[in-house]
Enzyme design. Structure first.
Site, PDB file in Angstrom:
ATOM      1  CB  ALA A  39      12.939 -20.125  19.296  1.00  8.78           C
ATOM      2  CB  SER A  40      14.697 -23.674  15.459  1.00  7.68           C
ATOM      3  OG  SER A  40      13.720 -23.598  14.432  1.00  7.68           O
ATOM      4  N   GLY A  42      16.769 -17.923  12.044  1.00 12.43           N
ATOM      5  CA  GLY A  42      16.537 -16.522  11.719  1.00 12.43           C
ATOM      6  C   GLY A  42      16.428 -15.587  12.893  1.00 12.43           C
ATOM      7  CE1 TYR A 182       4.259 -13.598   5.764  1.00  9.18           C
ATOM      8  CE2 TYR A 182       4.241 -11.580   4.469  1.00  9.18           C
ATOM      9  CZ  TYR A 182       4.690 -12.302   5.557  1.00  9.18           C
ATOM     10  OH  TYR A 182       5.565 -11.720   6.441  1.00  9.18           O
TER      11      TYR A 182
END
Length: 281
Positions: A39-40, A42, A182
């Site tokens: 949440a910090s 982008g 990924y």
């Protein structure tokens, strides 16, 4: 709410404007408890601000304590009720601490948005002595959201809530060279949640898969080839997620992705040949 005005002509075509009705969003999320991982920065950060304006009750999770506190302060100024929890979700002890906190919270959880993710692009030949490339991406992109989902499902059933996974469009396409760690991790959670979805929906828990294109966040900055690629803004991506909350829709994917999916089936060999002979750095 209008979308990013800095799009190029091509981006406007690829990423049509998303209309988000503030009244409907507020009705859907006001006073609802929403857990957002990653949440910090982008997408997670922009999503926080939109939901805060709609008076949601937010639980924000990320590694960066200072940045998380800054997001919390701004979100509270916008009208949201915000609680933060600093944790590295690849760290088993910190993940367990978060889960214990959520289980001991009498308020419950209405929506779980699995947004935290790790991206890495590296040739398999450069990974021969780097098994941790795979374990680290799997830890954050697969094992952490699975463990959180399993812990939250009883509460989500009680609230008739929702799980939203922020995935990538390339999960639905032919695998690309140098993205083995990924893509494997993103496909893993996508498949896990797709398999669990029928059972969850039977219990009235909505499940939404958001297959996003390239998004302008710090995650793509290390990849030189992406600098000139069309990319969606983080704010636009956040609005799409909010629409999935309002409509409880099962899936979002860009309008053009269907052509890529068809091409991945019909033209797999020439696509693989092209990718093998294209040296993108």
């Amino acid at each position: 709410m209008s979308d990013n005005k800095t799009y190029t002509f091509t981006e406007h075509i690829l990423f049509p404007s998303t209309h988000l009705n503030p009244g409907k969003l507020r009705k859907a999320v006001a006073n609802k408890r929403i857990l957002i991982t990653g949440a910090s920065f982008g997408i997670g950060e922009q999503l926080t601000y939109i939901l805060a304006q709609a008076q949601a009750n937010l639980i924000l999770v990320a590694r960066s304590k200072e940045k998380l506190e800054g997001v919390k302060k701004q979100a509270e100024q916008l009208g949201g009720e915000v609680e933060v929890f600093t944790a590295d979700l690849t760290n088993e002890t910190e993940l367990e601490a978060l889960i214990n906190k959520l289980k001991n919270d009498d308020t419950g959880i209405d929506i779980f948005i699995s947004n935290a993710g790790k991206s890495i692009r590296r040739s398999v030949f450069d990974s021969l002595n780097r098994f941790h490339d795979s374990t680290r991406t799997m830890a954050l992109n697969y094992f952490a959201p699975v463990k959180l989902s399993l812990a939250l499902i009883p509460r989500l059933i009680k609230q008739q809530g929702q799980i939203i996974t922020i995935s990538a469009a390339n999960v639905l396409l032919i695998p690309a060279p140098k993205w083995h760690a990924y893509q494997a991790s993103k496909v893993a959670f996508d498949q896990w949640l797709r398999a669990a979805s029928p059972e969850l929906r039977e219990k009235r828990v909505a499940v939404s898969h958001v297959y996003l294109p390239l998004v302008k966040t710090r995650m793509i900055e290390p990849t030189e080839a992406y600098k000139n690629f069309p990319a969606m803004s983080a704010d636009h991506a956040a609005k799409i997620i909010c629409k999935c909350i309002v409509n409880r829709q099962r899936k979002f994917k860009p309008w053009w992705l269907i052509f890529g999916e068809i091409g991945s089936v019909l033209f797999r060999s020439p696509i693989e040949f092209f990718m093998k002979n294209t040296n993108t750095k």
